[in-house]
Design a protein around this motif. Structure first.
Motif, PDB file in Angstrom:
ATOM      1  N   ALA A   1      -3.612   5.402  -5.816  1.00  0.00           N
ATOM      2  CA  ALA A   1      -2.820   5.915  -4.695  1.00  0.00           C
ATOM      3  C   ALA A   1      -3.260   5.360  -3.349  1.00  0.00           C
ATOM      4  CB  ALA A   1      -2.848   7.443  -4.693  1.00  0.00           C
TER       5      ALA A   1
ATOM      6  N   ASN B   1      -0.900  16.455  -6.931  1.00  0.00           N
ATOM      7  CA  ASN B   1      -0.942  15.144  -7.573  1.00  0.00           C
ATOM      8  C   ASN B   1      -1.319  15.385  -9.025  1.00  0.00           C
ATOM      9  OD1 ASN B   1      -1.622  12.621  -8.545  1.00  0.00           O
ATOM     10  ND2 ASN B   1      -3.309  12.253  -7.125  1.00  0.00           N
TER      11      ASN B   1
ATOM     12  N   GLY C   1       3.831  16.271  -7.806  1.00  0.00           N
ATOM     13  CA  GLY C   1       4.628  16.128  -6.592  1.00  0.00           C
ATOM     14  C   GLY C   1       5.193  17.416  -6.024  1.00  0.00           C
TER      15      GLY C   1
ATOM     16  N   HIS D   1      -2.545  15.540   0.613  1.00  0.00           N
ATOM     17  CA  HIS D   1      -1.159  15.058   0.698  1.00  0.00           C
ATOM     18  C   HIS D   1      -0.285  15.910   1.624  1.00  0.00           C
ATOM     19  CE1 HIS D   1      -1.647  12.033  -2.501  1.00  0.00           C
ATOM     20  NE2 HIS D   1      -2.376  12.932  -3.150  1.00  0.00           N
TER      21      HIS D   1
ATOM     22  N   LYS E   1      -4.443   9.299   3.045  1.00  0.00           N
ATOM     23  CA  LYS E   1      -3.244   8.978   2.246  1.00  0.00           C
ATOM     24  C   LYS E   1      -2.083   8.642   3.172  1.00  0.00           C
ATOM     25  CE  LYS E   1      -5.214   9.315  -1.291  1.00  0.00           C
ATOM     26  NZ  LYS E   1      -5.442   8.286  -2.253  1.00  0.00           N
TER      27      LYS E   1
ATOM     28  N   THR F   1       4.035  13.695  -1.655  1.00  0.00           N
ATOM     29  CA  THR F   1       3.250  12.544  -2.139  1.00  0.00           C
ATOM     30  C   THR F   1       4.161  11.312  -2.278  1.00  0.00           C
ATOM     31  OG1 THR F   1       3.443  12.614  -4.576  1.00  0.00           O
ATOM     32  CG2 THR F   1       1.807  14.087  -3.568  1.00  0.00           C
TER      33      THR F   1
ATOM     34  N   ASN G   1       3.201   4.758  -8.283  1.00  0.00           N
ATOM     35  CA  ASN G   1       2.964   4.858  -6.841  1.00  0.00           C
ATOM     36  C   ASN G   1       4.087   4.109  -6.116  1.00  0.00           C
ATOM     37  OD1 ASN G   1       2.175   4.217  -4.240  1.00  0.00           O
ATOM     38  ND2 ASN G   1       0.087   3.624  -4.796  1.00  0.00           N
TER      39      ASN G   1
END
Ligand SMILES: Cc1ncc(COP(=O)(O)O)c(C=O)c1O
Length: 377
Positions: free
Chosen positions: A33, A168, A171, A199, A231, A316, A357
């Motif tokens: 990620a 994760n 989602g 996230h 992230k 995410t 991803n």
């Protein structure tokens, strides 16, 4: 300013974990990620300035960063935090591991909801604790907590819950009511909640992130919250994260468990975090719009491919794809043969699934979809 997320940046030869795995092979890496986008120009400018200064001694957290986080937490989440609740860390996974050291004794149990980001499963093991795995329940195509099963799985040795909010790999951006039911069970059994909210700035749907600690005063006192700009602003390689721990006793235990083992956050990590939170909100909004486009494309096209099923992604940039109906033994290997590198669901306790991803230019997603569609058909 206009931001161009369609622009490709060649990451080969930059010692990238994501890209080195398939070095010299024609495989599109859509696994670990991090995103293939350059970080915001406003942040790059701040980093250039800091590098130009040329002195990189031991840092302290910049006052401006602490003030910005306190203000932002109030504005974004209605959460009034105190500056000294913040404990700086070089990464969120470090925070998960420190929390597992800090709370309870070797031999204790740590609970988590599966499927889950693999370090949630390994962190308890690193300190001789076991993991209670509580499968998420499915309501239609949405995953949620099976609170009854969670309650029933707790024993006298369960002292902590590692919670992933947003989640994760599935989602979900959990609603207040869902989180409240989990928190109630934790309060009832004196279980500390370690809530990984890395996230939280990547909510794609029209909803607001609910920090677990904002469910009420009692929950706040029982919760260690982990957050980071890494992230969202694509700076995991700069190593800057934080734990927010309102309860002084928990905070001291966390600091003790960290001491002597965990390095300082580096000067560029602090600088990038400050620029991210201060100057990069327009970039974040543009990113979210772009990621929504990638998600919508994937949702439509993956579900047209026989044998694959993808559910909604509220938050995410990760799609959790059920490939079990394909009937292949090793789905990630199968897709690698097609030229697409995905994460293996089995590592998340989701065998038969792959994680994709989609934090990359749309053309990369289109290429991956074509390759996946071709091999399946
Ligand atoms: C839920 C979650 N926590 C932590 C991390 C990694 O955090 P860090 O790189 O700060 O250790 C990730 C990365 O994908 C993640 O998804």
């Amino acid at each position: 300013m206009e931001y161009n997320f369609d622009q490709t940046t060649d990451r080969r030869g930059t010692a990238s974990l994501k890209w080195e795995r398939y070095r010299g092979r024609d495989i599109v890496p859509l696994w670990v990620a991090d995103m293939d986008f350059r970080s915001p120009p406003e942040m790059l400018e701040a980093l250039h300035k800091r590098v130009e200064h040329g002195v990189f001694g031991y840092p302290v957290p910049p006052h401006a960063l602490v003030d910005t986080i306190v203000e932002r937490m109030q504005r974004m989440h209605g959460w009034a935090i105190e500056p000294d609740w913040i404990v700086w860390l070089p990464g969120v996974v470090v925070g998960l591991n420190v929390a597992c050291r800090a709370i309870g004794q070797p031999g204790d149990q740590v609970a988590t909801f599966t499927p889950i980001y693999p370090p949630f499963l390994s962190a308890p093991r690193h300190v001789q604790k076991s993991t209670i795995r509580v499968p998420l329940a499915k309501q239609g195509d949405r995953y949620t907590f099976d609170v009854d099963r969670f309650g029933a799985s707790i024993t006298a040795h369960t002292h902590m819950l590692l919670l992933c909010n947003p989640h994760n790999p599935v989602g979900r951006s959990f609603d207040r009511a869902e989180l409240a039911r989990v928190a109630e069970v934790c309060l009832g059994h004196n279980i500390v909640i370690c809530s990984d909210e890395i996230h939280c700035d990547l909510i794609l749907d029209d909803k607001r992130h609910v920090p677990t600690a904002t469910l009420g005063r009692e929950v706040e006192q029982q919760t260690i919250t982990l957050m980071a700009p890494s992230k969202t602003f694509n700076i995991p390689g700069l190593g800057c994260a934080m734990a927010i721990i309102p309860n002084g006793n928990l905070r001291r235990r966390f600091l003790d468990a960290r001491s002597g083992l965990v390095p300082h956050v580096n000067v560029l990590g602090y600088e990038a975090a400050l620029a991210a939170y201060r100057h990069c909100e327009p970039w974040r909004q543009a990113l979210l719009a772009y990621l929504r486009g990638n998600r919508d494309l994937l949702l439509r096209e993956v579900n047209r491919i026989p044998g694959l099923a993808m559910g909604p992604v509220e938050a995410t940039y990760l799609a959790w794809i059920d490939a079990s109906a394909l009937g292949v033994d090793d789905p990630p290997r199968f897709f690698e043969q097609a030229g697409v590198g995905l994460s293996d669901g089995a590592e998340f306790e989701g065998p038969g699934f792959v994680r994709l991803n989609f934090g990359c230019p749309r053309a990369t997603i289109e290429q991956a979809l074509e390759r996946i569609g071709n091999i399946v058909r």
